[in-house]
Design a protein around this motif. Structure first.
Motif, PDB file in Angstrom:
ATOM      1  N   ILE A 211     -70.423  11.473 -33.628  1.00 33.88           N
ATOM      2  CA  ILE A 211     -71.481  11.515 -32.620  1.00 33.88           C
ATOM      3  C   ILE A 211     -71.351  12.858 -31.911  1.00 33.88           C
ATOM      4  O   ILE A 211     -70.453  13.065 -31.093  1.00 33.88           O
ATOM      5  N   ARG A 213     -73.712  14.344 -30.057  1.00 39.61           N
ATOM      6  CA  ARG A 213     -74.410  14.350 -28.762  1.00 39.61           C
ATOM      7  C   ARG A 213     -74.659  12.904 -28.367  1.00 39.61           C
ATOM      8  O   ARG A 213     -75.505  12.238 -28.954  1.00 39.61           O
ATOM      9  N   PRO A 214     -73.959  12.375 -27.392  1.00 41.20           N
ATOM     10  CA  PRO A 214     -74.215  10.999 -26.952  1.00 41.20           C
ATOM     11  C   PRO A 214     -75.580  10.887 -26.281  1.00 41.20           C
ATOM     12  O   PRO A 214     -76.057  11.832 -25.639  1.00 41.20           O
ATOM     13  N   THR A 219     -81.763   7.452 -31.569  1.00 37.87           N
ATOM     14  CA  THR A 219     -80.702   7.923 -32.465  1.00 37.87           C
ATOM     15  C   THR A 219     -81.283   8.891 -33.480  1.00 37.87           C
ATOM     16  O   THR A 219     -82.295   8.592 -34.117  1.00 37.87           O
ATOM     17  N   GLU A 242     -79.222  10.538 -29.065  1.00 37.58           N
ATOM     18  CA  GLU A 242     -77.864  10.506 -29.602  1.00 37.58           C
ATOM     19  C   GLU A 242     -77.922  11.076 -31.017  1.00 37.58           C
ATOM     20  O   GLU A 242     -78.580  10.514 -31.890  1.00 37.58           O
ATOM     21  N   ILE A 244     -76.180  12.020 -34.506  1.00 36.83           N
ATOM     22  CA  ILE A 244     -75.052  11.644 -35.364  1.00 36.83           C
ATOM     23  C   ILE A 244     -75.024  12.551 -36.579  1.00 36.83           C
ATOM     24  O   ILE A 244     -76.019  12.685 -37.297  1.00 36.83           O
ATOM     25  N   THR A 256     -71.083   3.214 -37.392  1.00 36.21           N
ATOM     26  CA  THR A 256     -71.494   4.159 -36.343  1.00 36.21           C
ATOM     27  C   THR A 256     -73.006   4.245 -36.247  1.00 36.21           C
ATOM     28  O   THR A 256     -73.577   4.262 -35.148  1.00 36.21           O
ATOM     29  N   SER A 260     -75.259   2.640 -33.006  1.00 33.29           N
ATOM     30  CA  SER A 260     -76.089   3.558 -32.234  1.00 33.29           C
ATOM     31  C   SER A 260     -77.540   3.097 -32.183  1.00 33.29           C
ATOM     32  O   SER A 260     -78.156   3.056 -31.118  1.00 33.29           O
TER      33      SER A 260
END
Length: 334
Positions: A211, A213-214, A219, A242, A244, A256, A260
């Motif tokens: 990840i 950038r949260p 997503t 976010e 990924i 993951t 997300s």
């Protein structure tokens, strides 16, 4: 380190650590590779462990499979990903199946490095993104890093893996991150936090996404060069995305991705390769299967055009921040 330096460092570390590791391919030895990823390795380790080959991709990969079956860990370079097709039968029919068809008696612990993607004015035969033809083959692992730290750690993990690994290197990222607005890196890797690469041995697991950038609103699933494009689009639109980075295209770190999308309820998938039958289609199917009741909007894909690589229009062909940003806005407004 730049990505070129990180790849070279991984090879150096592993050749010093394990005498079974050999590196070869077209211009890999004396010349150091067309992008200089193997520069200096022949002088350091000798012509028995880093050497040039004829222009014969099927022979390069076939030789590596034989070496791997008898205990070596070859790392071969296909000079451009576009050149891999003559070797595809060796990879899909031999390397991918060797462990299973021999009931584990033989393995193919080979790593096949190849620069991929466009952006260097290479035309149709030096610019393709063929990752989907490898992710579909059971028995192959497919990896694509987007920064120097991951490049070194993933390459070391690939070399130590007992299964064949396709290691794709986005050539636009060799010397710095690319945001999609500029035809050259926006900043050299030297000023980027993910260029802080340890000199020695370390691994990045082959089946783990990152990840980068949260966020909580949407997503973005991506990999390779378009990781940096997605980050730019998220910043410019102000959307709490976010982002990924898959890193390992197959096997996927599905947990993951699912966690997300279930959190954000929205999803945009971005890659440079053509849209139809690209890896994004499989990613979209998985999101639908595992997150359908959490989705607040249709899943969007942003990708290259369904056309032979358009050299004269390659900067329009690439998914840029404008196209990715528009997709982010659409899913937020849906």
């Amino acid at each position: 380190m730049t990505m070129v330096q990180a790849i070279r460092s991984a090879l150096d570390v592993m050749m010093a650590r394990d005498e079974r590791v050999v590196a070869f391919g077209e211009d890999v030895g004396y010349f150091g590779g067309v992008f200089r990823c193997t520069e200096g390795l022949q002088a350091k380790y000798g012509k028995q462990r880093c050497f040039d080959t004829p222009i014969c991709e099927s022979g390069i990969v076939g030789t590596a499979i034989g070496m791997g079956a008898y205990g070596l860990h070859p790392v071969v370079e296909i000079q451009f990903a576009d050149y891999v097709y003559p070797a595809y039968d060796q990879l899909a029919s031999e390397a991918a199946r060797l462990r299973h068809r021999s009931a584990g008696e033989f393995t193919a612990p080979i790593t096949v490095r190849m620069p991929c993607g466009g952006g260097i004015y290479g035309g149709q035969t030096h610019s393709q993104s063929p990752e989907a033809i490898f992710t579909q083959v059971c028995g192959l692992r497919t990896v694509m890093p987007c920064n120097p730290y991951d490049a070194k750690g993933l390459l070391i993990a690939s070399i130590e893996c007992e299964d064949p690994v396709i290691f794709l290197e986005p050539k636009r990222l060799y010397n710095g991150p690319f945001d999609g607005h500029h035809e050259r890196p926006v900043t050299p890797w030297a000023r980027h936090p993910q260029a802080a690469v340890p000199e020695g041995y370390y691994q990045v697991p082959l089946d783990s996404a990152a990840i980068v950038r949260p966020g909580a609103a949407v997503t973005v699933i991506t990999y390779g060069t378009t990781v940096h494009v997605a980050l730019c689009a998220a910043s410019e639109t102000g959307i709490d995305a976010e982002v990924i980075d898959l890193r390992s295209l197959w096997p996927l770190d599905l947990d993951t991705l699912v966690n997300s999308v279930r959190k954000t309820g929205r999803c945009v998938i971005v890659h440079e390769a053509t849209l139809s039958c690209g890896l994004g289609a499989e990613l979209l199917a998985l999101v639908q299967e595992h997150c359908f009741y959490h989705l607040e909007a249709p899943v969007e894909r942003v990708a290259g055009w369904d056309t032979p690589y358009p050299h004269a229009q390659e900067w329009a062909y690439f998914p840029g921040p404008g196209r990715v940003g528009a997709a982010l806005k659409r899913v937020m407004e849906a």
